[in-house]
Design a protein around this motif. Sequence first.
Motif, PDB file in Angstrom:
ATOM      1  N   GLU A  85       0.848  -1.151   0.381  1.00 37.86           N
ATOM      2  CA  GLU A  85       0.188   0.066  -0.253  1.00 37.86           C
ATOM      3  C   GLU A  85       0.735   1.658   0.253  1.00 37.86           C
ATOM      4  OE1 GLU A  85      -2.863  -0.428   3.263  1.00 37.86           O
ATOM      5  OE2 GLU A  85      -3.365  -2.244   2.231  1.00 37.86           O
ATOM      6  N   TRP A  86       2.176   1.006   0.461  1.00 35.95           N
ATOM      7  CA  TRP A  86       3.555   2.741   0.637  1.00 35.95           C
ATOM      8  C   TRP A  86       4.312   1.582   0.202  1.00 35.95           C
ATOM      9  CZ3 TRP A  86      -0.143   0.344   5.372  1.00 35.95           C
ATOM     10  CH2 TRP A  86      -1.625   1.799   5.820  1.00 35.95           C
ATOM     11  N   GLU A 107       2.802  10.657  -9.511  1.00 36.96           N
ATOM     12  CA  GLU A 107       2.330  10.021 -10.016  1.00 36.96           C
ATOM     13  C   GLU A 107       2.007   8.976  -9.505  1.00 36.96           C
ATOM     14  OE1 GLU A 107       3.527   9.513 -14.343  1.00 36.96           O
ATOM     15  OE2 GLU A 107       4.033  11.907 -14.184  1.00 36.96           O
ATOM     16  N   GLU A 108       2.442   7.581  -9.112  1.00 39.12           N
ATOM     17  CA  GLU A 108       1.926   6.460  -8.345  1.00 39.12           C
ATOM     18  C   GLU A 108       1.535   6.868  -7.024  1.00 39.12           C
ATOM     19  OE1 GLU A 108       2.254   3.807  -9.499  1.00 39.12           O
ATOM     20  OE2 GLU A 108       3.176   4.407 -11.464  1.00 39.12           O
ATOM     21  N   GLU A 109       0.080   6.813  -6.687  1.00 34.89           N
ATOM     22  CA  GLU A 109      -0.535   6.475  -5.382  1.00 34.89           C
ATOM     23  C   GLU A 109      -0.200   5.807  -4.463  1.00 34.89           C
ATOM     24  OE1 GLU A 109      -5.107   4.740  -4.257  1.00 34.89           O
ATOM     25  OE2 GLU A 109      -4.948   6.220  -6.683  1.00 34.89           O
ATOM     26  N   LYS A 110       0.735   4.527  -4.711  1.00 36.16           N
ATOM     27  CA  LYS A 110       1.270   4.162  -3.618  1.00 36.16           C
ATOM     28  C   LYS A 110       2.524   4.700  -2.791  1.00 36.16           C
ATOM     29  CE  LYS A 110      -0.579  -0.253  -4.470  1.00 36.16           C
ATOM     30  NZ  LYS A 110      -0.276  -1.848  -4.556  1.00 36.16           N
ATOM     31  N   CYS A 112       5.364   7.497  -1.414  1.00 33.69           N
ATOM     32  CA  CYS A 112       4.775   8.484  -0.445  1.00 33.69           C
ATOM     33  C   CYS A 112       5.480   9.253  -1.252  1.00 33.69           C
ATOM     34  CB  CYS A 112       5.625   7.791   0.797  1.00 33.69           C
ATOM     35  SG  CYS A 112       4.268   6.351   1.426  1.00 33.69           S
ATOM     36  N   SER A 113       4.822  11.282  -0.492  1.00 33.80           N
ATOM     37  CA  SER A 113       4.682  11.915  -1.338  1.00 33.80           C
ATOM     38  C   SER A 113       6.062  12.822   0.074  1.00 33.80           C
ATOM     39  CB  SER A 113       3.949  13.129  -1.291  1.00 33.80           C
ATOM     40  OG  SER A 113       3.586  12.492  -2.441  1.00 33.80           O
TER      41      SER A 113
END
Length: 189
Positions: A85-86, A107-110, A112-113
Motif C-alpha cells: 500500500e505504501w 503519479e504513483e498513488e502508492k 509516498c510523497s
Amino acid sequence: RARAFVQIQQGCDHRCTFCAIPSFRGDFVSRSLESLEQEAGMLASSGVKELVLISQDTTYYGRDMYGEGKLSELLRRLARVHGIEWIRTLYLYPTMVDDALLDAVAEEEKVCSYLDVPLQHIDDDVLRRMGRASTEASTRELVAKMRDRVTDVALRPSFIVGVPGETDEAVPQLISYVVDSKVDHCWVR
C-alpha cells in the motif's frame, strides 16, 4: 509486520569526505529489478503493507547494472505489487534527483510523497570540503522543484555541522536556510 526495509543495493560510488562507507562496503552494487519485485511479492504475501527502500544512495539505483538510473522504474513496478500500500524511499542523493523520479513519486498513488534528501549543508565552501557536488544555488533549485512537482511533498533533509573548516558564519547560514525553507522534518548531526 506492517513495514519492511528493503535494501536495493550495497556500497556507494560517492567519496564524501565525512563518510567511510565506501572503504568498508565497496562500490555501488544494485540488486536486479526482478529480485526486488520478487521480494516485495513475498513480503506482501506475509502481510507487509509498506516497503521502505534503503541504500546509501537510492537515486543511483541501477546505474551499475543497467547503465542508467532505474529508481523511477523500480518504484512503478513495486507500485503494481498486490498487497503493498505504501512505498517510501530513503537517502535521495540531491544531485541525482531527476524528473523521472519526481514524476513517479507524483503519479504513483502508492509511492509516498516523502523525500528524504541528505543535503548535508547549504554553505558552498562546506559542501566543497565535504566532497559534495551540490551548491547553495542547486540545493535551493532542487527543493523548489520538488515542491513544485510533487503535491503535498514532505521534505526531510539531513545536515551535518562541525565539519573541519566550517566557519562561524556557515552555521547561522545553515540555520537560516532550515528555518526559511520550511522543511517538514530535519535531522542535524
